[in-house]
Design a protein around this motif. Structure first.
Motif, PDB file in Angstrom:
ATOM      1  N   TRP A 113     -23.237  66.296 -41.372  1.00 36.12           N
ATOM      2  CA  TRP A 113     -24.404  66.035 -40.512  1.00 36.12           C
ATOM      3  C   TRP A 113     -25.588  65.615 -41.366  1.00 36.12           C
ATOM      4  O   TRP A 113     -26.743  65.845 -41.020  1.00 36.12           O
ATOM      5  CB  TRP A 113     -24.725  67.236 -39.636  1.00 36.12           C
ATOM      6  CG  TRP A 113     -24.944  68.551 -40.326  1.00 36.12           C
ATOM      7  CD1 TRP A 113     -26.099  68.997 -40.894  1.00 36.12           C
ATOM      8  CD2 TRP A 113     -24.003  69.618 -40.463  1.00 36.12           C
ATOM      9  NE1 TRP A 113     -25.922  70.259 -41.388  1.00 36.12           N
ATOM     10  CE2 TRP A 113     -24.640  70.675 -41.131  1.00 36.12           C
ATOM     11  CE3 TRP A 113     -22.657  69.780 -40.084  1.00 36.12           C
ATOM     12  CZ2 TRP A 113     -23.992  71.882 -41.440  1.00 36.12           C
ATOM     13  CZ3 TRP A 113     -22.015  70.977 -40.394  1.00 36.12           C
ATOM     14  CH2 TRP A 113     -22.687  72.004 -41.061  1.00 36.12           C
ATOM     15  N   TRP A 114     -25.282  64.983 -42.490  1.00 38.65           N
ATOM     16  CA  TRP A 114     -26.352  64.599 -43.396  1.00 38.65           C
ATOM     17  C   TRP A 114     -26.853  63.197 -43.100  1.00 38.65           C
ATOM     18  O   TRP A 114     -26.352  62.208 -43.656  1.00 38.65           O
ATOM     19  CB  TRP A 114     -25.862  64.727 -44.834  1.00 38.65           C
ATOM     20  CG  TRP A 114     -25.649  66.164 -45.228  1.00 38.65           C
ATOM     21  CD1 TRP A 114     -26.263  67.257 -44.699  1.00 38.65           C
ATOM     22  CD2 TRP A 114     -24.751  66.654 -46.232  1.00 38.65           C
ATOM     23  NE1 TRP A 114     -25.814  68.397 -45.322  1.00 38.65           N
ATOM     24  CE2 TRP A 114     -24.885  68.057 -46.250  1.00 38.65           C
ATOM     25  CE3 TRP A 114     -23.857  66.046 -47.109  1.00 38.65           C
ATOM     26  CZ2 TRP A 114     -24.154  68.859 -47.132  1.00 38.65           C
ATOM     27  CZ3 TRP A 114     -23.126  66.840 -47.977  1.00 38.65           C
ATOM     28  CH2 TRP A 114     -23.285  68.229 -47.990  1.00 38.65           C
ATOM     29  N   GLU A 129     -30.997  64.566 -47.494  1.00 41.86           N
ATOM     30  CA  GLU A 129     -29.580  64.921 -47.377  1.00 41.86           C
ATOM     31  C   GLU A 129     -28.698  63.675 -47.358  1.00 41.86           C
ATOM     32  O   GLU A 129     -27.643  63.643 -47.991  1.00 41.86           O
ATOM     33  CB  GLU A 129     -29.325  65.842 -46.177  1.00 41.86           C
ATOM     34  CG  GLU A 129     -29.850  65.354 -44.856  1.00 41.86           C
ATOM     35  CD  GLU A 129     -29.671  66.375 -43.720  1.00 41.86           C
ATOM     36  OE1 GLU A 129     -29.566  67.577 -43.989  1.00 41.86           O
ATOM     37  OE2 GLU A 129     -29.621  65.937 -42.556  1.00 41.86           O
ATOM     38  N   GLY A 171     -29.629  68.522 -37.256  1.00 41.17           N
ATOM     39  CA  GLY A 171     -29.683  69.525 -38.320  1.00 41.17           C
ATOM     40  C   GLY A 171     -28.742  70.687 -38.072  1.00 41.17           C
ATOM     41  O   GLY A 171     -28.453  71.048 -36.928  1.00 41.17           O
ATOM     42  N   ALA A 172     -28.250  71.250 -39.188  1.00 45.38           N
ATOM     43  CA  ALA A 172     -27.351  72.409 -39.163  1.00 45.38           C
ATOM     44  C   ALA A 172     -26.071  72.144 -38.380  1.00 45.38           C
ATOM     45  O   ALA A 172     -25.393  73.073 -37.951  1.00 45.38           O
ATOM     46  CB  ALA A 172     -28.061  73.642 -38.600  1.00 45.38           C
ATOM     47  N   HIS A 221     -19.763  75.294 -44.104  1.00 46.76           N
ATOM     48  CA  HIS A 221     -20.449  76.344 -44.864  1.00 46.76           C
ATOM     49  C   HIS A 221     -19.461  77.358 -45.413  1.00 46.76           C
ATOM     50  O   HIS A 221     -18.505  77.742 -44.724  1.00 46.76           O
ATOM     51  CB  HIS A 221     -21.452  77.074 -43.965  1.00 46.76           C
ATOM     52  CG  HIS A 221     -22.642  76.232 -43.607  1.00 46.76           C
ATOM     53  ND1 HIS A 221     -23.041  75.997 -42.320  1.00 46.76           N
ATOM     54  CD2 HIS A 221     -23.517  75.569 -44.399  1.00 46.76           C
ATOM     55  CE1 HIS A 221     -24.123  75.222 -42.332  1.00 46.76           C
ATOM     56  NE2 HIS A 221     -24.423  74.947 -43.575  1.00 46.76           N
ATOM     57  N   HIS A 268     -28.155  76.184 -51.135  1.00 42.00           N
ATOM     58  CA  HIS A 268     -29.484  75.988 -50.566  1.00 42.00           C
ATOM     59  C   HIS A 268     -30.154  77.341 -50.389  1.00 42.00           C
ATOM     60  O   HIS A 268     -29.485  78.354 -50.188  1.00 42.00           O
ATOM     61  CB  HIS A 268     -29.386  75.346 -49.181  1.00 42.00           C
ATOM     62  CG  HIS A 268     -29.433  73.853 -49.193  1.00 42.00           C
ATOM     63  ND1 HIS A 268     -30.472  73.145 -49.733  1.00 42.00           N
ATOM     64  CD2 HIS A 268     -28.565  72.921 -48.702  1.00 42.00           C
ATOM     65  CE1 HIS A 268     -30.256  71.852 -49.577  1.00 42.00           C
ATOM     66  NE2 HIS A 268     -29.104  71.680 -48.957  1.00 42.00           N
ATOM     67  N   TRP A 316     -33.558  71.949 -48.067  1.00 40.49           N
ATOM     68  CA  TRP A 316     -33.294  70.550 -47.731  1.00 40.49           C
ATOM     69  C   TRP A 316     -34.610  69.873 -47.338  1.00 40.49           C
ATOM     70  O   TRP A 316     -34.712  68.652 -47.402  1.00 40.49           O
ATOM     71  CB  TRP A 316     -32.222  70.407 -46.649  1.00 40.49           C
ATOM     72  CG  TRP A 316     -32.368  71.330 -45.471  1.00 40.49           C
ATOM     73  CD1 TRP A 316     -33.014  71.076 -44.311  1.00 40.49           C
ATOM     74  CD2 TRP A 316     -31.815  72.656 -45.343  1.00 40.49           C
ATOM     75  NE1 TRP A 316     -32.933  72.159 -43.467  1.00 40.49           N
ATOM     76  CE2 TRP A 316     -32.191  73.133 -44.073  1.00 40.49           C
ATOM     77  CE3 TRP A 316     -31.053  73.482 -46.174  1.00 40.49           C
ATOM     78  CZ2 TRP A 316     -31.835  74.409 -43.605  1.00 40.49           C
ATOM     79  CZ3 TRP A 316     -30.696  74.744 -45.708  1.00 40.49           C
ATOM     80  CH2 TRP A 316     -31.087  75.201 -44.449  1.00 40.49           C
ATOM     81  N   VAL A 358     -27.333  79.453 -48.319  1.00 42.87           N
ATOM     82  CA  VAL A 358     -26.718  78.436 -47.454  1.00 42.87           C
ATOM     83  C   VAL A 358     -25.890  77.565 -48.398  1.00 42.87           C
ATOM     84  O   VAL A 358     -26.448  76.886 -49.255  1.00 42.87           O
ATOM     85  CB  VAL A 358     -27.794  77.574 -46.751  1.00 42.87           C
ATOM     86  CG1 VAL A 358     -27.141  76.524 -45.868  1.00 42.87           C
ATOM     87  CG2 VAL A 358     -28.754  78.446 -45.932  1.00 42.87           C
ATOM     88  N   ASP A 363     -23.054  74.672 -48.907  1.00 38.64           N
ATOM     89  CA  ASP A 363     -22.236  73.595 -48.335  1.00 38.64           C
ATOM     90  C   ASP A 363     -20.984  73.389 -49.180  1.00 38.64           C
ATOM     91  O   ASP A 363     -21.056  73.375 -50.421  1.00 38.64           O
ATOM     92  CB  ASP A 363     -23.030  72.284 -48.318  1.00 38.64           C
ATOM     93  CG  ASP A 363     -24.240  72.348 -47.394  1.00 38.64           C
ATOM     94  OD1 ASP A 363     -24.055  72.708 -46.221  1.00 38.64           O
ATOM     95  OD2 ASP A 363     -25.359  72.047 -47.858  1.00 38.64           O
ATOM     96  N   LYS A 387     -30.625  66.213 -52.733  1.00 37.17           N
ATOM     97  CA  LYS A 387     -30.366  67.040 -51.552  1.00 37.17           C
ATOM     98  C   LYS A 387     -31.399  68.148 -51.376  1.00 37.17           C
ATOM     99  O   LYS A 387     -31.622  68.632 -50.272  1.00 37.17           O
ATOM    100  CB  LYS A 387     -28.954  67.643 -51.686  1.00 37.17           C
ATOM    101  CG  LYS A 387     -28.495  68.485 -50.519  1.00 37.17           C
ATOM    102  CD  LYS A 387     -28.208  67.628 -49.298  1.00 37.17           C
ATOM    103  CE  LYS A 387     -27.614  68.412 -48.142  1.00 37.17           C
ATOM    104  NZ  LYS A 387     -28.566  69.277 -47.472  1.00 37.17           N
ATOM    105  N   HIS A 412     -26.628  79.394 -40.801  1.00 37.51           N
ATOM    106  CA  HIS A 412     -25.842  78.423 -41.551  1.00 37.51           C
ATOM    107  C   HIS A 412     -24.504  79.001 -41.977  1.00 37.51           C
ATOM    108  O   HIS A 412     -24.057  78.858 -43.119  1.00 37.51           O
ATOM    109  CB  HIS A 412     -26.643  77.875 -42.723  1.00 37.51           C
ATOM    110  CG  HIS A 412     -27.926  77.255 -42.262  1.00 37.51           C
ATOM    111  ND1 HIS A 412     -27.991  76.004 -41.692  1.00 37.51           N
ATOM    112  CD2 HIS A 412     -29.177  77.758 -42.209  1.00 37.51           C
ATOM    113  CE1 HIS A 412     -29.245  75.747 -41.327  1.00 37.51           C
ATOM    114  NE2 HIS A 412     -29.982  76.799 -41.636  1.00 37.51           N
TER     115      HIS A 412
HETATM  116  C1  GAL Z   1     -27.591  73.060 -43.091  1.00 38.94           C
HETATM  117  C2  GAL Z   1     -26.870  72.466 -44.250  1.00 38.94           C
HETATM  118  C3  GAL Z   1     -27.824  71.791 -45.138  1.00 38.94           C
HETATM  119  C4  GAL Z   1     -28.774  70.887 -44.399  1.00 38.94           C
HETATM  120  C5  GAL Z   1     -29.300  71.500 -43.124  1.00 38.94           C
HETATM  121  C6  GAL Z   1     -30.080  70.578 -42.226  1.00 38.94           C
HETATM  122  O1  GAL Z   1     -26.696  73.657 -42.211  1.00 38.94           O
HETATM  123  O2  GAL Z   1     -26.210  73.469 -44.952  1.00 38.94           O
HETATM  124  O3  GAL Z   1     -27.110  71.090 -46.115  1.00 38.94           O
HETATM  125  O4  GAL Z   1     -28.198  69.689 -44.197  1.00 38.94           O
HETATM  126  O5  GAL Z   1     -28.280  72.068 -42.374  1.00 38.94           O
HETATM  127  O6  GAL Z   1     -29.290  69.580 -41.685  1.00 38.94           O
END
Ligand code: GAL
Length: 436
Positions: free
Chosen positions: A52-53, A58, A86-87, A111, A164, A292, A323, A325, A359, A395
């Motif tokens: 979802w980047w 990101e 996001g997320a 995650h 993160h 992020w 968090v 990834d 990132k 997350h």
């Molecule tokens: C989190 C992810 C991060 C960042 C964030 C916002 O879940 O671990 O890498 O991308 O969402 O999208």
């Protein structure tokens, strides 16, 4: 505030301890040695990577890893299957449909912890990557605690690409002035009074919030629970040592309710990156978000510790909300050999050195030089080594998906109704249902 949490306790809370790693590791190495006689490298076909980047920072980090992959395997066509939100607020549903329909991507962002283990590994949708882990020698460069939260039984199921920090406050230094300063942000009461001053000085929404998808409010909840109850109390919520009916949970919600007096009124319609944009534009003074957001700021040409800074979110100093990834290998990946090479890039020093500075995260590997990172990341790298580690609910690390999404929904209700008692009681019910 809280006693230091050992790495072992972190691993215990995430509930993914790999009991037989020592013994199993040797056997797995033997198997890996057998398997590695058949080379997996393929320089053709395609590689579909799901994540979802898509936001600033990101998306740039991902592009850096693609570059490295492409240099090594120029014949492979990379397909970026990122789904915005996001997320993973939209991506996770798309992924679930594809996985259930037998159409997995070649590799996907997931995650570390429960999201990986109690969703995809439990459903038997993943191939172990133990042999890749061993042949790449990751034991010597990736901390054991991170390995353990991507392990189950004697196998490893994905490779961490970063760490993160979920508990962070980002401030526009030009706007902060005497209103929000990093020092004032160190406890929730001081933070609220700083927000009050900024509002009296004419800034309508000193705290930027993008709560589309609700997970951002779950982050406020987890951070505030740490702030009021301490890291031990927070971790205890997942191992049965603390109770979700404790007053700390109500108090954390009450602090969110107070914060909502200072946020932008359109927060339910915007995501985290737009909220970060408000901080950069100076409409707001700060935002509470994972690092992020730092990736977003630097992608938009803001200079760390010059234009903005980042510190532990109010009241959570000496705690690191993890968090992490990772990327794994789904069963039935259409381009399996290409996916294996992708996983190797994700775990490599070159991959992590290219990815993480953009990132906003710190590398999972310990051998990526801190000197290539900005001053805030360098501070976070040092703090990660000594801080008390707490796994994030929002997350995916701390709790199964069903709990996390139930809490997200409840927090969506909370920002509308602001009913502390009702939300505390509903969250306690979710805990009874999904955490026991
Ligand atoms: C989190 C992810 C991060 C960042 C964030 C916002 O879940 O671990 O890498 O991308 O969402 O999208």
């Amino acid at each position: 505030m809280s006693s230091k949490w050992t790495r072992r306790q972190f691993v215990k809370t995430t509930g993914t301890a790999a009991g037989a790693l020592v013994l199993g590791g040797a056997f797995a190495e033997f198997l890996a040695a057998c398997a590695s006689s058949s080379p997996t490298t393929s320089g053709s076909g395609s590689l579909e990577i799901f994540s979802w980047w898509t936001a600033g920072g990101e998306a740039d980090g991902l592009a850096e890893m693609f570059k490295i992959y492409q240099q090594k395997y120029p014949g492979v066509k990379i397909v970026n299957a990122a789904v915005a939100g996001g997320a993973g607020s939209n991506a996770k549903a798309v992924l679930a449909t594809r996985m259930q329909g037998g159409k997995p991507p070649d590799s996907f962002q997931v995650h570390a912890g429960q999201e990986l283990i109690s969703t995809w590994v439990k459903a038997d949708k993943m191939e172990p990557i133990t042999s890749i882990w061993n042949s790449e020698g990751w034991d010597s460069v990736i901390p054991k605690d991170l390995k353990t939260i991507v392990s189950k039984g004697s196998d490893v199921w994905s490779v961490p690409v970063n760490v993160h920090r979920g508990n962070a406050l980002w401030v526009n230094l030009a706007k902060a002035g005497s209103s929000i300063t990093p020092g004032a942000g160190n406890n929730l009461d001081a933070f609220l009074s700083a927000l009050g001053k900024a509002k009296s000085a004419g800034i309508q929404a000193p705290l930027a919030l993008g709560s589309k998808g609700n997970w951002q409010v779950t982050m406020l909840l987890e951070n505030n629970i740490v702030a009021v109850g301490g890291a031990d109390f927070y971790r205890g919520l997942f191992n049965g040592k603390s109770s979700w009916t404790d007053n700390n949970v109500k108090s954390a919600l009450t602090y969110i309710k107070s914060m909502l007096n200072y946020v932008n009124s359109d927060h339910t319609t915007i995501d985290w990156d737009q909220a970060a944009g408000r901080v950069q534009a100076g409409t707001s003074v700060g935002t509470i978000m994972g690092d992020w957001a730092k990736g977003y700021f630097t992608a938009n040409n803001w200079k760390p510790d010059t234009d903005f800074t980042g510190i532990a979110s109010p009241g959570t100093e000496k705690t690191y909300m993890i968090v992490c990834d990772t990327f794994g290998l789904p069963k039935g990946a259409p381009d399996r050999d290409n996916a294996i090479n992708w996983i190797k890039v994700c775990g490599s020093e070159a991959g992590q050195a290219a990815f993480n500075p953009k990132k906003g995260s710190i590398p999972a590997r310990t051998d990526v030089p801190a000197s290539i990172f900005d001053s805030i990341a360098q501070k976070f790298i040092a703090e990660f080594k000594t801080d008390s580690l707490t796994p994030s609910i929002a997350h995916g690390s701390a709790a199964p998906e069903a709990f996390a999404s139930g809490v997200n929904d409840e927090m969506g209700q909370f920002v509308q109704k602001k009913d502390v008692n009702a939300s505390a009681s509903n969250i306690a019910k979710l805990a009874d249902q999904y955490l026991k």
